[in-house]
Enzyme design. Structure first.
Site, PDB file in Angstrom:
ATOM      1  N   HIS A   1      31.115 -20.010  51.860  1.00  0.00           N
ATOM      2  CA  HIS A   1      31.175 -20.293  53.473  1.00  0.00           C
ATOM      3  C   HIS A   1      30.114 -19.425  54.101  1.00  0.00           C
ATOM      4  O   HIS A   1      30.010 -18.475  54.815  1.00  0.00           O
ATOM      5  CB  HIS A   1      32.618 -19.533  54.034  1.00  0.00           C
ATOM      6  CG  HIS A   1      33.494 -20.020  53.322  1.00  0.00           C
ATOM      7  ND1 HIS A   1      34.981 -19.327  53.262  1.00  0.00           N
ATOM      8  CD2 HIS A   1      33.826 -21.422  52.966  1.00  0.00           C
ATOM      9  CE1 HIS A   1      35.701 -20.289  52.605  1.00  0.00           C
ATOM     10  NE2 HIS A   1      35.205 -21.447  52.483  1.00  0.00           N
TER      11      HIS A   1
HETATM   12  C1  LIG Z   1      32.066 -26.198  47.090  1.00  0.00           C
HETATM   13  C2  LIG Z   1      32.019 -26.067  48.650  1.00  0.00           C
HETATM   14  C3  LIG Z   1      33.580 -25.930  48.904  1.00  0.00           C
HETATM   15  C4  LIG Z   1      34.220 -25.773  50.001  1.00  0.00           C
HETATM   16  N1  LIG Z   1      35.404 -25.571  50.468  1.00  0.00           N
HETATM   17  C5  LIG Z   1      36.004 -25.213  51.830  1.00  0.00           C
HETATM   18  C6  LIG Z   1      37.116 -25.600  52.196  1.00  0.00           C
HETATM   19  O1  LIG Z   1      38.194 -25.793  51.269  1.00  0.00           O
HETATM   20  N2  LIG Z   1      37.529 -25.390  53.545  1.00  0.00           N
HETATM   21  C7  LIG Z   1      36.418 -25.006  54.530  1.00  0.00           C
HETATM   22  O2  LIG Z   1      36.717 -25.014  55.678  1.00  0.00           O
HETATM   23  N3  LIG Z   1      35.270 -25.180  54.026  1.00  0.00           N
HETATM   24  C8  LIG Z   1      34.948 -25.216  52.774  1.00  0.00           C
HETATM   25  N4  LIG Z   1      33.459 -25.203  52.423  1.00  0.00           N
HETATM   26  C9  LIG Z   1      32.664 -24.843  53.666  1.00  0.00           C
HETATM   27  C10 LIG Z   1      32.513 -26.128  54.509  1.00  0.00           C
HETATM   28  O3  LIG Z   1      32.536 -27.273  53.964  1.00  0.00           O
HETATM   29  C11 LIG Z   1      30.946 -25.918  55.010  1.00  0.00           C
HETATM   30  O4  LIG Z   1      30.858 -24.653  55.608  1.00  0.00           O
HETATM   31  C12 LIG Z   1      30.905 -27.050  56.302  1.00  0.00           C
HETATM   32  O5  LIG Z   1      30.791 -28.296  55.645  1.00  0.00           O
HETATM   33  C13 LIG Z   1      29.105 -26.771  56.530  1.00  0.00           C
HETATM   34  O6  LIG Z   1      28.760 -27.582  57.644  1.00  0.00           O
HETATM   35  P1  LIG Z   1      27.468 -27.801  57.954  1.00  0.00           P
HETATM   36  O7  LIG Z   1      27.634 -28.976  59.092  1.00  0.00           O
HETATM   37  O8  LIG Z   1      26.906 -26.412  58.534  1.00  0.00           O
HETATM   38  O9  LIG Z   1      26.330 -28.213  56.604  1.00  0.00           O
HETATM   39  P2  LIG Z   1      26.842 -29.366  55.829  1.00  0.00           P
HETATM   40  O10 LIG Z   1      28.154 -29.872  55.734  1.00  0.00           O
HETATM   41  O11 LIG Z   1      26.411 -28.521  54.310  1.00  0.00           O
HETATM   42  O12 LIG Z   1      25.630 -30.439  56.253  1.00  0.00           O
HETATM   43  C14 LIG Z   1      24.496 -30.317  56.019  1.00  0.00           C
HETATM   44  C15 LIG Z   1      23.762 -31.650  55.703  1.00  0.00           C
HETATM   45  O13 LIG Z   1      22.326 -31.810  55.921  1.00  0.00           O
HETATM   46  C16 LIG Z   1      21.773 -32.331  54.991  1.00  0.00           C
HETATM   47  N5  LIG Z   1      20.367 -31.703  54.666  1.00  0.00           N
HETATM   48  C17 LIG Z   1      20.217 -30.468  54.446  1.00  0.00           C
HETATM   49  N6  LIG Z   1      18.566 -30.468  54.578  1.00  0.00           N
HETATM   50  C18 LIG Z   1      18.150 -31.646  54.911  1.00  0.00           C
HETATM   51  C19 LIG Z   1      17.041 -32.070  55.102  1.00  0.00           C
HETATM   52  N7  LIG Z   1      15.749 -31.423  55.040  1.00  0.00           N
HETATM   53  N8  LIG Z   1      16.709 -33.446  55.533  1.00  0.00           N
HETATM   54  C20 LIG Z   1      17.867 -34.318  55.514  1.00  0.00           C
HETATM   55  N9  LIG Z   1      19.317 -33.918  55.413  1.00  0.00           N
HETATM   56  C21 LIG Z   1      19.387 -32.598  55.192  1.00  0.00           C
HETATM   57  C22 LIG Z   1      22.621 -32.055  53.686  1.00  0.00           C
HETATM   58  O14 LIG Z   1      22.345 -33.035  52.434  1.00  0.00           O
HETATM   59  C23 LIG Z   1      24.134 -32.096  54.082  1.00  0.00           C
HETATM   60  O15 LIG Z   1      24.522 -33.587  54.333  1.00  0.00           O
HETATM   61  C24 LIG Z   1      33.032 -25.391  51.239  1.00  0.00           C
HETATM   62  C25 LIG Z   1      31.706 -25.443  50.875  1.00  0.00           C
HETATM   63  C26 LIG Z   1      31.374 -25.996  49.562  1.00  0.00           C
HETATM   64  C27 LIG Z   1      29.885 -26.140  49.441  1.00  0.00           C
END
Ligand SMILES: Cc1cc2nc3c(=O)[nH]c(=O)nc-3n(C[C@H](O)[C@H](O)[C@H](O)COP(=O)(O)OP(=O)(O)OC[C@H]3O[C@@H](n4cnc5c(N)ncnc54)[C@H](O)[C@@H]3O)c2cc1C
Length: 544
Positions: free
Chosen positions: A466
């Site tokens: 997280h």
């Molecule tokens: C293994 C795991 C289990 C989890 N379990 C849970 C759960 O059960 N419940 C829950 O609520 N949360 C859970 N989480 C946390 C939650 O999923 C994340 O906090 C949330 O998805 C983050 O969203 P975000 O949009 O900030 O980033 P992300 O969903 O990580 O999206 C970022 C995106 O940007 C892309 N990206 C990054 N850099 C670049 C670049 N330079 N160029 C192009 N694309 C790029 C990545 O590939 C990715 O697709 C978990 C996370 C993980 C990793």
């Protein structure tokens, strides 16, 4: 009854020969990016380009099985994982754990495509705390409409707290499907005084009860499935998979687009506005590569600073956890499994006075090779310790240095130790007598004395996945704030960050539902205020 209607026509490119200039380019198609792409492209007059480093699967039946859902019946989990769908970072957790793996999703859907599908809302105190930090538009009352908008809660359809028409289906394990370790966990917790909590997404819910999840009909409803699939047929939305953003294009403190790499070819994608949704590691990484961050640190590795924002990459927050593992005589833990094995959780302060909630999940191990068993992990939901990230190089392909610095605040250590002791008390409770065969972790030597137990915690404490707060939202008077309440980056026009990194503080729950809420709420600001600029000119450095 929830009915999901799939639109899997695939992403559309703009017509051949059209300009690659867009109104909005979104970097990162994860939890936040997919929501924003779907919501902003609802306006047919706005062209949107969604750039994602990882692969894009257009149809539900193309998804790899480990992305589409969970399969606990065949080969070991680790071997089934498709590592090309993950960024594989490592971080210092503690001095006893210097190379902790830190996976992040790398595909359309981002981390919501690989996560554990726990779907919990932030507590009222979490969000009112954000407002108190100088973000008055982010109180619980302000955020609740967006939590409702994004979900269809299949168990509480007519509740005043829940949504009945949103894209994400939410449900809980029905009592008749609880596994024997879950029943024992429930009995142990209630005997020890925990309240019954049928709905953890009701405000201020505490006690023991079923975990809300976005796992429905054996499908992990990632943002790619819930939001992007229905939006794909729109001609004003282009999704570019396998495309890595390497830097922002900036002119006179104004974002003009992004530089990307696709099939080894560099390309400029021009846009009126850039939204970074690259996640709590990816977004600060891109800002720093582009000269936006702590000026002295950037200069030290040869990056010309453009805007001195000391908060970029700082204040890393997470939910560190340790797990107790138990052998069981119960043959059904996995064999009888009809859904997810993590079914119940306990939210408790674990004997601590008023320092916040501590959540414990009960789950069965996912790796069949580890034999039958169950796990009672303890997660610290209000950690005070903060970590940091910094660039190792100006080369975008070099991963940043992550120091999560867990348990450096002594109160964090005390809380986690209390929680781990509670997990042991629950596991040893008579409610488990018929199914418990023994404790596998911590071992007898880990439990030999207080020092050994504490050493076990420091050695095994791990990421709760997280990661957040690395580009915190805050008022202009907060020197550590990176973005304003609308996600606009201080000192750069037409640039926003909208993802887990802008949280002012880590809420005391898993993050996915709150990231979706943030994206929904800020997507809503576009109809009201289409321009994007938050200036704090005193931090701007001259462009040389
Ligand atoms: C293994 C795991 C289990 C989890 N379990 C849970 C759960 O059960 N419940 C829950 O609520 N949360 C859970 N989480 C946390 C939650 O999923 C994340 O906090 C949330 O998805 C983050 O969203 P975000 O949009 O900030 O980033 P992300 O969903 O990580 O999206 C970022 C995106 O940007 C892309 N990206 C990054 N850099 C670049 C670049 N330079 N160029 C192009 N694309 C790029 C990545 O590939 C990715 O697709 C978990 C996370 C993980 C990793």
């Amino acid at each position: 009854m929830w009915v999901r209607c799939w639109r899997a026509n695939g992403s559309r490119s703009l017509p051949a020969g059209s300009s690659s200039h867009y109104n909005t380019v979104i970097v990162g198609a994860g939890s936040a990016g997919a929501v924003l792409a779907a919501r902003l492209s609802e306006d047919p007059a706005r062209s949107v380009c969604l750039v994602e480093a990882g692969p894009d699967y257009l149809h539900l039946d193309e998804l790899p099985p480990t992305v589409r859902g969970f399969d606990f019946t065949d080969r070991p989990y680790a071997a089934r994982k498709t590592l090309s769908h993950e960024w594989q970072y490592t971080a210092r957790a503690t001095d006893r754990n210097l190379n902790m793996p830190v996976p992040r999703g790398r595909m359309v859907g981002g981390s919501s495509s690989i996560n554990g599908v726990v779907f919990l809302r932030a507590l009222r105190s979490d969000l009112d705390g954000w407002a108190a930090l100088g973000n008055p538009g982010w109180s619980y009352a302000d955020c609740l409409p967006y939590y409702r908008k994004l979900e269809t809660d299949c168990d509480f359809l007519s509740s005043e707290w829940h949504g009945a028409a949103g894209p994400v289906p939410v449900s809980r394990a029905a009592r008749e499907n609880w596994l024997p370790p879950s029943e024992a966990f429930y009995a142990a917790c209630t005997t020890l005084g925990a309240l019954e909590a049928p709905d953890f997404n009701a405000p201020d819910a505490r006690g023991v009860g079923p975990i809300p999840t976005n796992y429905h009909n054996d499908i992990r409803h990632s943002s790619a499935i819930a939001y992007l699939m229905p939006a794909r047929p729109r001609s004003n939305l282009e999704v570019r998979g396998n495309t890595v953003a390497t830097s922002l294009r900036l002119e006179d403190h104004r974002a003009r687009g992004v530089q990307v790499l696709h099939d080894g070819q560099a390309e400029d994608v021009e846009a009126d506005e850039v939204i970074l949704c690259a996640g709590a590691i990816g977004s600060p990484h891109l800002l720093m590569l582009s000269g936006i961050g702590p000026a002295a640190a950037l200069q030290a590795i040869g990056i010309q600073p453009l805007v001195d924002l000391p908060g970029v990459g700082q204040h890393v927050r997470d939910h560190p956890f340790v797990a107790t593992l138990w052998e069981t005589t119960e043959p059904g833990a996995r064999d009888r499994l009809t859904g997810l094995p993590w079914q119940l959780m306990l939210r408790t302060r674990a004997g601590q006075p008023d320092d916040g909630w501590l959540t414990m999940l009960m789950s069965t191990p996912r790796d069949p090779n580890r034999g039958r068993g169950f796990m009672i992990p303890s997660s610290l939901m209000y950690a005070r310790s903060t970590g940091s990230m910094k660039l190792a190089s100006a080369d975008p392909s070099v991963t940043p240095v992550l120091d999560f610095n867990y348990l450096s605040d002594p109160s964090d250590f005390e809380h986690l130790r209390s929680l781990a002791r509670l997990a042991l008390e629950i596991g040893h409770h008579s409610a488990f007598d018929g199914i418990r065969a023994g404790l596998r972790q911590p071992t007898p030597s880990d439990l030999a004395d207080d020092a050994s137990f504490e050493e076990w915690i420091m050695r095994t404490v791990s990421t709760g996945h997280h990661i957040s707060c690395t580009c915190r939202m805050g008022p202009p008077t907060d020197a550590t704030a990176v973005v304003d309440q609308a996600g606009r980056v201080y000192g750069v026009e037409n640039l926003r960050v909208i993802d887990a990194s802008i949280m002012p503080d880590c809420p005391s729950v898993n993050l996915n539902a709150t990231v979706l809420m943030i994206a929904e709420k800020l997507a809503d600001t576009y109809s009201k205020s289409p321009t994007a600029s938050a200036t704090r000119s005193m931090r701007s450095m001259p462009v040389k």
